[in-house]
Design a protein around this motif. Structure first.
Motif, PDB file in Angstrom:
ATOM      1  N   GLY A   5      -1.206   6.899  -6.278  1.00 57.74           N
ATOM      2  CA  GLY A   5      -0.713   6.868  -4.903  1.00 57.74           C
ATOM      3  C   GLY A   5       0.761   7.238  -4.848  1.00 57.74           C
ATOM      4  O   GLY A   5       1.580   6.624  -5.519  1.00 57.74           O
TER       5      GLY A   5
ATOM      6  N   GLY B  28      -2.439   5.856   3.097  1.00 57.91           N
ATOM      7  CA  GLY B  28      -1.256   5.002   3.098  1.00 57.91           C
ATOM      8  C   GLY B  28      -1.266   3.925   4.164  1.00 57.91           C
ATOM      9  O   GLY B  28      -2.172   3.847   5.003  1.00 57.91           O
TER      10      GLY B  28
ATOM     11  N   PHE C  19       2.021   4.108  -0.300  1.00 62.12           N
ATOM     12  CA  PHE C  19       0.994   5.136  -0.482  1.00 62.12           C
ATOM     13  C   PHE C  19      -0.160   4.668  -1.366  1.00 62.12           C
ATOM     14  O   PHE C  19       0.040   3.944  -2.343  1.00 62.12           O
ATOM     15  CB  PHE C  19       1.629   6.398  -1.067  1.00 62.12           C
ATOM     16  CG  PHE C  19       2.610   7.022  -0.115  1.00 62.12           C
ATOM     17  CD1 PHE C  19       2.156   7.651   1.038  1.00 62.12           C
ATOM     18  CD2 PHE C  19       3.976   6.939  -0.339  1.00 62.12           C
ATOM     19  CE1 PHE C  19       3.047   8.201   1.947  1.00 62.12           C
ATOM     20  CE2 PHE C  19       4.873   7.485   0.557  1.00 62.12           C
ATOM     21  CZ  PHE C  19       4.416   8.121   1.708  1.00 62.12           C
ATOM     22  N   THR C  20      -1.349   5.120  -0.971  1.00 61.68           N
ATOM     23  CA  THR C  20      -2.570   4.856  -1.731  1.00 61.68           C
ATOM     24  C   THR C  20      -3.315   6.190  -1.885  1.00 61.68           C
ATOM     25  O   THR C  20      -2.795   7.231  -1.473  1.00 61.68           O
ATOM     26  CB  THR C  20      -3.469   3.845  -0.985  1.00 61.68           C
ATOM     27  OG1 THR C  20      -3.913   4.449   0.241  1.00 61.68           O
ATOM     28  CG2 THR C  20      -2.741   2.560  -0.659  1.00 61.68           C
ATOM     29  N   CYS C  21      -4.507   6.133  -2.472  1.00 66.18           N
ATOM     30  CA  CYS C  21      -5.296   7.368  -2.631  1.00 66.18           C
ATOM     31  C   CYS C  21      -6.437   7.449  -1.635  1.00 66.18           C
ATOM     32  O   CYS C  21      -6.943   8.527  -1.362  1.00 66.18           O
ATOM     33  CB  CYS C  21      -5.882   7.448  -4.041  1.00 66.18           C
ATOM     34  SG  CYS C  21      -4.646   7.268  -5.314  1.00 66.18           S
TER      35      CYS C  21
ATOM     36  N   ASN D 108       0.534   1.807  -7.545  1.00 63.73           N
ATOM     37  CA  ASN D 108      -0.744   2.526  -7.504  1.00 63.73           C
ATOM     38  C   ASN D 108      -0.548   3.789  -8.341  1.00 63.73           C
ATOM     39  O   ASN D 108       0.262   4.645  -7.998  1.00 63.73           O
ATOM     40  CB  ASN D 108      -1.066   2.856  -6.041  1.00 63.73           C
ATOM     41  CG  ASN D 108      -2.444   3.469  -5.877  1.00 63.73           C
ATOM     42  OD1 ASN D 108      -2.870   4.297  -6.676  1.00 63.73           O
ATOM     43  ND2 ASN D 108      -3.132   3.076  -4.828  1.00 63.73           N
TER      44      ASN D 108
ATOM     45  N   GLU E 109      -8.352   1.754  -0.049  1.00 65.12           N
ATOM     46  CA  GLU E 109      -7.178   1.122  -0.690  1.00 65.12           C
ATOM     47  C   GLU E 109      -6.116   0.770   0.348  1.00 65.12           C
ATOM     48  O   GLU E 109      -5.435  -0.249   0.227  1.00 65.12           O
ATOM     49  CB  GLU E 109      -6.552   2.069  -1.706  1.00 65.12           C
ATOM     50  CG  GLU E 109      -7.318   2.215  -2.992  1.00 65.12           C
ATOM     51  CD  GLU E 109      -6.620   3.186  -3.939  1.00 65.12           C
ATOM     52  OE1 GLU E 109      -6.898   3.130  -5.121  1.00 65.12           O
ATOM     53  OE2 GLU E 109      -5.776   3.993  -3.486  1.00 65.12           O
TER      54      GLU E 109
END
Ligand code: PMP
Length: 419
Positions: free
Chosen positions: A292, A270, A104-106, A289, A110
């Motif tokens: 995230g 993500g 997961f990312t924001c 992250n 990313e």
């Protein structure tokens, strides 16, 4: 409202000149509800542009999930939490089984950055192939892979995206990829990745059917490249019940990146990939992250999936998409060159007139639509295409409003000497 719009526009100077506003008369929305935005004067606008609020602006179920978890706990992925696993499992259930790891990312940027790090680590190369007017994100690396922003990096090669469904276009795409690989090799850069947006959004919008991309993808694979499907635009049912652009197009990416609609406005994005790739990446690198995958993000993501699944929104998009296509094709006599897209993602390319370029015409139409209360935008390498991309809670009634307004705007602005 505490300040006039004129004052607000003046105060925007603190943001510097890199920010741009939409529309000749900028819009100041103060409230969102489902497919409607209300501005500071109380006027309502039909939102046929924003794909982030995929289940509607300020969706009650999403806001409630966000609020409840925010009142309970918001930490990060260095603690065990069931929400990250529950959401991860639910999300992966929407992918083919071989894509069995999720990170997961924001932001979509990313996600693309992480996907590239992974691909570079696995292939040992750094050469990337993207489409001619692609946009993949805001970071230094991604700006170099986003020709729509300007100069590209010396490790990047561009190919023309195939914007028609034909055998010739399939062959041409493969040939472009072959040439791009050769060019990288000639420059002693090891080819690593073929990265593209599966709905070619900034290239002018096109949703490929099965068969169009296969030859090009095979060509890339045979040369050892990994395929990254950027689903930031096309994903989560925008094109219909297939859920993902790569499924509609019938190919198997090694890595998939997602963002925008995933959190309905909460920063959630993500990467989904094959386990062996994530393993090889982890052999040499680590990933953390701060925001995230936090529990609030995960609960939001789950509420978005609930809404999409329980209201059968991607399935409804199939039908809505057929209505849209038929209605848009009905505008051909009003100076429309081509209608491209699928589901609730459409590009309407306009013709030039004796006195206006196509881009000028599109701009006029977009501004006229805004004045008439319907929000759209402009895209394509020549900015000659109207961009239509509403929340998936759009209905047949909303399509009627959109089409009536669009037809009137085209007639008003553009009936002069269409070339
Ligand atoms: N990929 C594509 C295809 C996009 O359209 C965007 C955003 N417009 C991104 C990546 C980057 O996403 P974000 O703005 O969330 O970083």
């Amino acid at each position: 409202m505490s300040d006039s719009i004129e004052n607000l526009l003046e105060r925007r100077a603190i943001l510097g000149p890199a920010y741009r506003l939409f529309y000749d008369e900028p819009l100041f929305p103060v409230q969102g509800e489902d497919v409607w935005l209300t501005d500071h004067t109380g006027r309502r606008y039909l939102d046929a542009y924003n794909n982030v609020p995929v289940v509607g602006h300020c969706n009650g179920a999403v806001v409630q999930a966000m609020s409840e978890q925010a009142q309970t706990l918001c930490t990060h992925t260095r603690y065990v939490h069931d929400a990250v696993l529950d959401y991860g499992e639910r999300l992966l259930a929407h992918f083919p089984k071989y894509l069995n790891r999720v990170m997961f990312t924001c932001t979509g940027s990313e996600a693309n950055d992480l996907a590239l790090r992974m691909a570079f680590a696995v292939t040992g190369g750094q050469g990337v192939i993207v489409t001619a007017n692609a946009y993949h994100g805001v970071t230094h690396l991604l700006a170099q892979l986003s020709p729509s922003l300007g100069a590209i990096g010396d490790f990047v090669r561009v190919v023309q995206p195939p914007l028609t469904q034909s055998e010739d276009a399939a062959q041409a795409f493969a040939q472009e990829i072959r040439a791009a690989i050769q060019s990288l090799q000639d420059a002693h850069i090891k080819p690593s990745v073929l990265l593209f947006d599966t709905v070619f959004a900034s290239d002018g919008i096109f949703a490929p059917d099965v068969g169009l991309l296969g030859l090009g993808i095979d060509t890339a694979r045979e040369a050892g490249l990994l395929i990254i499907a950027d689903e930031v635009q096309a994903g989560f049912g925008r094109l219909g019940s297939d859920w993902w652009g790569f499924v509609s197009a019938g190919f198997k990416p090694d890595i998939v990146t997602m963002g925008k609609p995933m959190g309905n406005g909460y920063p959630l994005a993500g990467v989904v990939a094959k386990d062996d790739l994530v393993q090889k990446f982890a052999d040499t690198g680590r990933y953390f992250n701060t925001f995230g995958g936090n529990p609030v993000a995960m609960k939001v993501g789950m509420a978005v999936l609930d809404e999409l699944e329980q209201r059968n929104l991607p399935e409804q998009v199939d039908t809505l998409g057929e209505t849209m296509q038929e209605a848009l094709l009905g505008l051909k006599d009003l100076g429309v060159v081509e209608v491209r897209g699928k589901g609730l993602y459409w590009g309407v390319q306009l013709a030039a007139t004796d006195t206006q370029t196509a881009a000028e015409r599109v701009k006029l139409v977009v501004n006229e639509m805004r004045q008439q209360g319907v929000l759209l935008s402009q895209c394509g390498p020549n900015m000659d295409t109207l961009k239509i991309r509403p929340p998936l809670t759009f209905t047949q009634q909303h399509i009627e409003i959109l089409m009536q307004t669009l037809s009137a705007a085209l007639q008003k602005q553009c009936l002069v000497n269409v070339k």
